[in-house]
Design a protein around this motif. Structure first.
Motif, PDB file in Angstrom:
ATOM      1  N   TYR A 105       0.785  -1.165   0.088  1.00 36.89           N
ATOM      2  CA  TYR A 105       0.349   0.220   0.177  1.00 36.89           C
ATOM      3  C   TYR A 105       0.812   1.624  -0.520  1.00 36.89           C
ATOM      4  N   VAL A 106       2.012   1.466   1.141  1.00 38.08           N
ATOM      5  CA  VAL A 106       2.863   2.765   0.868  1.00 38.08           C
ATOM      6  C   VAL A 106       3.571   2.325  -0.300  1.00 38.08           C
ATOM      7  N   GLU A 107       3.892   1.518  -1.083  1.00 35.49           N
ATOM      8  CA  GLU A 107       4.767   1.680  -1.745  1.00 35.49           C
ATOM      9  C   GLU A 107       4.056   2.626  -3.358  1.00 35.49           C
ATOM     10  N   ALA A 108       2.738   1.962  -3.347  1.00 34.77           N
ATOM     11  CA  ALA A 108       1.818   2.760  -4.430  1.00 34.77           C
ATOM     12  C   ALA A 108       1.993   4.223  -3.619  1.00 34.77           C
ATOM     13  N   ILE A 109       1.623   4.391  -3.203  1.00 35.80           N
ATOM     14  CA  ILE A 109       0.922   5.714  -2.833  1.00 35.80           C
ATOM     15  C   ILE A 109       3.020   6.571  -2.937  1.00 35.80           C
ATOM     16  N   ALA A 110       4.371   6.398  -1.930  1.00 35.51           N
ATOM     17  CA  ALA A 110       5.255   6.853  -2.221  1.00 35.51           C
ATOM     18  C   ALA A 110       5.142   6.927  -3.993  1.00 35.51           C
ATOM     19  N   LYS A 111       4.989   6.018  -4.857  1.00 35.93           N
ATOM     20  CA  LYS A 111       5.331   5.752  -6.515  1.00 35.93           C
ATOM     21  C   LYS A 111       4.365   7.101  -6.869  1.00 35.93           C
ATOM     22  N   GLU A 112       3.446   7.074  -6.586  1.00 37.55           N
ATOM     23  CA  GLU A 112       2.464   8.600  -6.697  1.00 37.55           C
ATOM     24  C   GLU A 112       3.088   9.885  -6.601  1.00 37.55           C
ATOM     25  N   ARG A 113       3.791  10.378  -5.542  1.00 36.62           N
ATOM     26  CA  ARG A 113       4.075  10.646  -4.730  1.00 36.62           C
ATOM     27  C   ARG A 113       5.981  10.913  -5.390  1.00 36.62           C
ATOM     28  N   GLY A 114       6.548  10.195  -6.298  1.00 34.93           N
ATOM     29  CA  GLY A 114       7.482  10.593  -7.270  1.00 34.93           C
ATOM     30  C   GLY A 114       8.676  10.075  -6.292  1.00 34.93           C
ATOM     31  N   PHE A 115       8.247   9.237  -5.790  1.00 29.70           N
ATOM     32  CA  PHE A 115       9.673   8.514  -4.985  1.00 29.70           C
ATOM     33  C   PHE A 115      10.742   7.457  -5.852  1.00 29.70           C
ATOM     34  N   HIS A 116      11.476   7.522  -5.910  1.00 27.48           N
ATOM     35  CA  HIS A 116      12.102   6.069  -7.387  1.00 27.48           C
ATOM     36  C   HIS A 116      12.539   4.828  -6.203  1.00 27.48           C
ATOM     37  N   SER A 117      12.473   5.118  -4.686  1.00 25.98           N
ATOM     38  CA  SER A 117      13.451   4.097  -4.120  1.00 25.98           C
ATOM     39  C   SER A 117      13.063   4.054  -2.617  1.00 25.98           C
ATOM     40  N   LEU A 118      13.078   3.588  -1.989  1.00 29.37           N
ATOM     41  CA  LEU A 118      12.439   3.110  -0.436  1.00 29.37           C
ATOM     42  C   LEU A 118      13.588   2.443   0.362  1.00 29.37           C
ATOM     43  N   ILE A 119      13.961   2.845   1.367  1.00 31.58           N
ATOM     44  CA  ILE A 119      14.849   2.305   2.242  1.00 31.58           C
ATOM     45  C   ILE A 119      14.553   1.577   3.584  1.00 31.58           C
ATOM     46  N   ALA A 120      14.294   0.384   3.484  1.00 28.99           N
ATOM     47  CA  ALA A 120      14.075   0.465   5.423  1.00 28.99           C
ATOM     48  C   ALA A 120      15.443  -0.387   6.186  1.00 28.99           C
ATOM     49  N   THR A 121      15.263   0.193   7.258  1.00 29.83           N
ATOM     50  CA  THR A 121      16.177  -0.405   8.031  1.00 29.83           C
ATOM     51  C   THR A 121      16.015  -1.301   9.157  1.00 29.83           C
ATOM     52  N   VAL A 122      16.979  -2.251   9.387  1.00 31.36           N
ATOM     53  CA  VAL A 122      15.352  -3.552  10.857  1.00 31.36           C
ATOM     54  C   VAL A 122      17.179  -4.468  11.110  1.00 31.36           C
ATOM     55  N   CYS A 123      16.888  -4.364  12.649  1.00 36.46           N
ATOM     56  CA  CYS A 123      17.650  -4.784  13.429  1.00 36.46           C
ATOM     57  C   CYS A 123      18.405  -6.017  13.256  1.00 36.46           C
ATOM     58  N   ALA A 124      19.091  -6.367  12.774  1.00 41.35           N
ATOM     59  CA  ALA A 124      19.713  -7.518  12.646  1.00 41.35           C
ATOM     60  C   ALA A 124      18.701  -9.619  12.989  1.00 41.35           C
TER      61      ALA A 124
END
Length: 165
Positions: A105-124
């Motif tokens: 869901y959030v990827e689709a919105i980010a794409k509409e808003r002109g984002f090219h890439s998304l980053i996620a930082t996670v504890c190992a």
């Protein structure tokens, strides 16, 4: 059949979402906060002045289950096409596909808003989140050793990236 929907976070949602976040602060290494976050700090982290960056409450049959957000990756202008995605679910909701649906869901919105890439930082240590991001097409792009210290041990973080445009 259950219905999964999303709504933009409102001030009335913040206390519930903060309780979910603080659960992970107190009971896991998934958050690098070592003490529960107070209301003003949490509010600042989920309500953004720039409308490109939003937090959405995840609702299952109209009952809040957690939140997903796209926030700035860095504050320098050249990073404006990259967002950082974060998701926190109520502990009882993990492993039911809600996280994957929320990321999509959030990827689709980010794409509409002109984002090219998304980053996620996670504890190992957070194998559930690592599995969710990789299952949704995120690729590991960095691994930082011993960058956090909580409960007497050093913690690693893993960074994932997905090109969405």
């Amino acid at each position: 059949m259950s219905s999964l929907t999303f709504k933009q976070v409102a001030p009335s949602d913040i206390s519930f979402l903060m309780d979910i976040y603080n659960h992970f602060v107190v009971h896991s290494t998934y958050s690098f906060h070592t003490e529960p976050v107070a209301l003003p700090e949490f509010t600042e982290s989920v309500i953004h002045a720039n409308p490109r960056y939003q937090t959405y409450v995840i609702l299952l049959d109209e009952i809040p289950q957690g939140y997903v957000q796209v926030m700035p990756h860095k504050k320098k202008q050249a990073y404006d096409t990259t967002g950082e995605v974060t998701i926190y679910l109520h502990p009882e909701c993990v492993g039911k596909g809600i996280g994957s649906a929320s990321i999509q869901y959030v990827e689709a919105i980010a794409k509409e808003r002109g984002f090219h890439s998304l980053i996620a930082t996670v504890c190992a240590d957070n194998s559930a989140s690592i599995h969710m991001f990789t299952r949704n097409g995120y690729e590991q792009c960095a691994y930082y050793r011993e960058v956090g210290f909580k409960w007497g041990k050093f913690l690693d973080i893993v960074t994932f990236q997905k090109i969405i445009s």
